[in-house]
Structure formats: structure tokens, C-alpha cells
Design a protein around this motif. Structure first.
Motif: not given
Length: 255
Positions: A32-42
Motif C-alpha cells: 500500500i503506497q502513500h507517496n502521492p506520485g507512486v502508484p500502489t503495488g510493488a
């Protein structure tokens, strides 16, 4: 591997080793990604590794604190134009589950300073001490956040902070007087700092990180405040402040 070791290895796989295979072993496929510029997932995260390597990015991690499954890294990032400025100061927070990074939060601010007292955004003590005070220190910071930052009772700040607070925010110098004048000055300029919700209080020993959202003037803002405590009072403060964008690369939100 411990939670700390997993987080440090995962961070290194992205930022210093540029090792996609290692990253696949360290990040959960559905992170689960919360950085605004990076899509979620590895895979989207791993897909950034070649660009990071080409950028010449270099990272110095100053502080590491671990609270159960959560690991906090406090770092300086150089050659950080991909993130918005030549040099950035960053907090990265990893949640570890089943031996992999399952969730990631961060906050970054362009390096400024030194401040009026000569402190930088990252200098100062780095070693975690007073491990037996972790729970008490986290409770005090949570109470401070609710009483002073959320409810606005700034008259009680001396219940939580030492008068000669060591300040690393680049805009203000040491001491509670300077802090109060700083808040007042920003309000007079129409850029009042408001905290509206505390999302996480993570700590180890004498260090406690508070992750919060609010506004800076009319701008939605993420506040990451790192506090060092001695004898039941906050004696030192570092922070990173960043705008929360209206649009993100995922639906997970900043927090």
C-alpha cells in the motif's frame, strides 16, 4: 531479519543498490503506497529504480527508529531533482508484515537553513536512548498533539516542552519564545499553521515521530514532526512539511 533490517534493506534496494530483484523479495506485491506520485503495488515502485539510478541520487540516513512493525528513517537525499529539489530532507515510514514491506508513507521538503540558531534540518543526536520510556514518551506526545495542536491550547505548551527547546525547523530559532513568535508571524501573513488530525504517533526510546495533516494557510499540508524527549519533556524538534496534492497516483491518500 528484524523489522529494522527489512526496512533498511528495502530502502537500500531502491535508493543505493538499485537492485530490482532484491526489491521484489523485500516489498509485498500489493504494498500500500502513500507517496502521492507512486502508484500502489510493488511493480510500479520497482519500475522507478532505473530512473533513480540514472539520476545520481545519494542518500544519508541520520536516524532510524523502530516501533513494533513500523520503522522510521530520517534522511537527506541529494541529487533529488526527481522529487522536486536538488537536496531534500525526508521521512520514510515502513510497515512490515510477514517479512516484507507492506505499506509505505513519506514526506519530503527541500533543504533550507541553517536556522537562526545555527541548526540544520538533520543535525543533532542520532542514537536512540531511554528505551524504557518509549510508551510514556509516546503518550506525552499524543497528549500534546491533542491539547495544543488540535484543541489550540498553546498556553499549555510548557507542560510538554522545555523552554530552551533545540529547534531544527529552518524558519525559527531555539526556544519556546521563538516558536510562539513563529506561529504568530505566519498567522499574521495569512499562512497559519493548523493541525487538524494526528494519524500516527510512532516512537522508540527518546524519539517520537508524529504524522499529522492540516493546513498551511489555505494549503492542505502534511506535517511530520520528530521530537526528542528527556525527563518527560520535549527538548528537541525536527520536522518536514509538504503540501498534500489534490491528485495522487493511487486512492490510498497521503496517510
Amino acid at each position: 531479519m528484524t523489522s529494522t533490517e527489512i526496512a533498511l534493506a528495502a530502502f537500500a534496494s531502491l535508493i543505493t543498490d538499485f537492485d530490482q530483484e532484491a526489491a521484489r523479495n523485500l516489498f509485498a506485491p500489493d504494498i500500500i503506497q502513500h507517496n502521492p506520485g507512486v502508484p500502489t503495488g510493488a511493480e510500479p515502485l520497482i519500475g522507478f529504480i532505473p530512473a533513480l539510478e540514472d539520476s545520481g541520487i545519494a542518500v544519508t540516513t541520520h536516524r532510524v527508529l523502530t516501533d513494533g512493525d513500523y520503522v522510521v528513517l530520517h534522511s537527506t537525499v541529494e541529487n533529488a531533482q526527481l522529487f522536486g529539489a536538488p537536496t531534500m530532507v525526508a521521512f520514510d515510514v515502513y510497515r512490515i508484515e510477514d517479512g516484507k514491506v507492506a505499506e509505505h508513507w513519506d514526506d519530503l521538503q527541500a533543504l533550507e537553513g541553517p536556522n537562526a540558531s545555527g541548526h540544520t534540518m538533520t543535525d543533532g543526536p542520532t542514537e536512540v536512548t531511554d528505551l524504557d520510556q518509549t510508551d510514556a514518551n509516546k503518550a506525552l506526545v499524543a497528549e500534546f498533539a491533542q491539547t495544543v495542536l488540535i484543541e489550540g491550547d498553546f498556553g499549555r505548551i510548557s507542560d510538554y516542552f522545555t523552554p530552551d527547546l533545540i529547534q531544527h525547523n529552518p524558519w525559527w530559532g531555539d526556544g519556546l519564545t521563538a516558536l510562539g513568535k513563529g506561529f504568530a508571524s505566519y498567522a499574521e501573513q495569512g499562512k497559519a499553521l493548523q493541525y487538524t488530525k494526528i494519524h500516527q504517533v510512532i516512537g522508540e526510546g527518546d524519539f517520537v515521530l508524529m504524522m499529522a495533516e492540516g493546513t498551511l494557510g489555505d494549503t492542505p499540508t502534511a506535517y511530520y514532526d520528530l521530537l526528542r524527549l528527556e525527563d518527560g519533556l520535549v527538548v528537541e524538534h525536527w520536522d518536514v512539511i509538504a503540501e498534500i496534492p489534490a491528485e495522487m497516483a493511487h486512492d490510498n491518500g497521503k496517510f
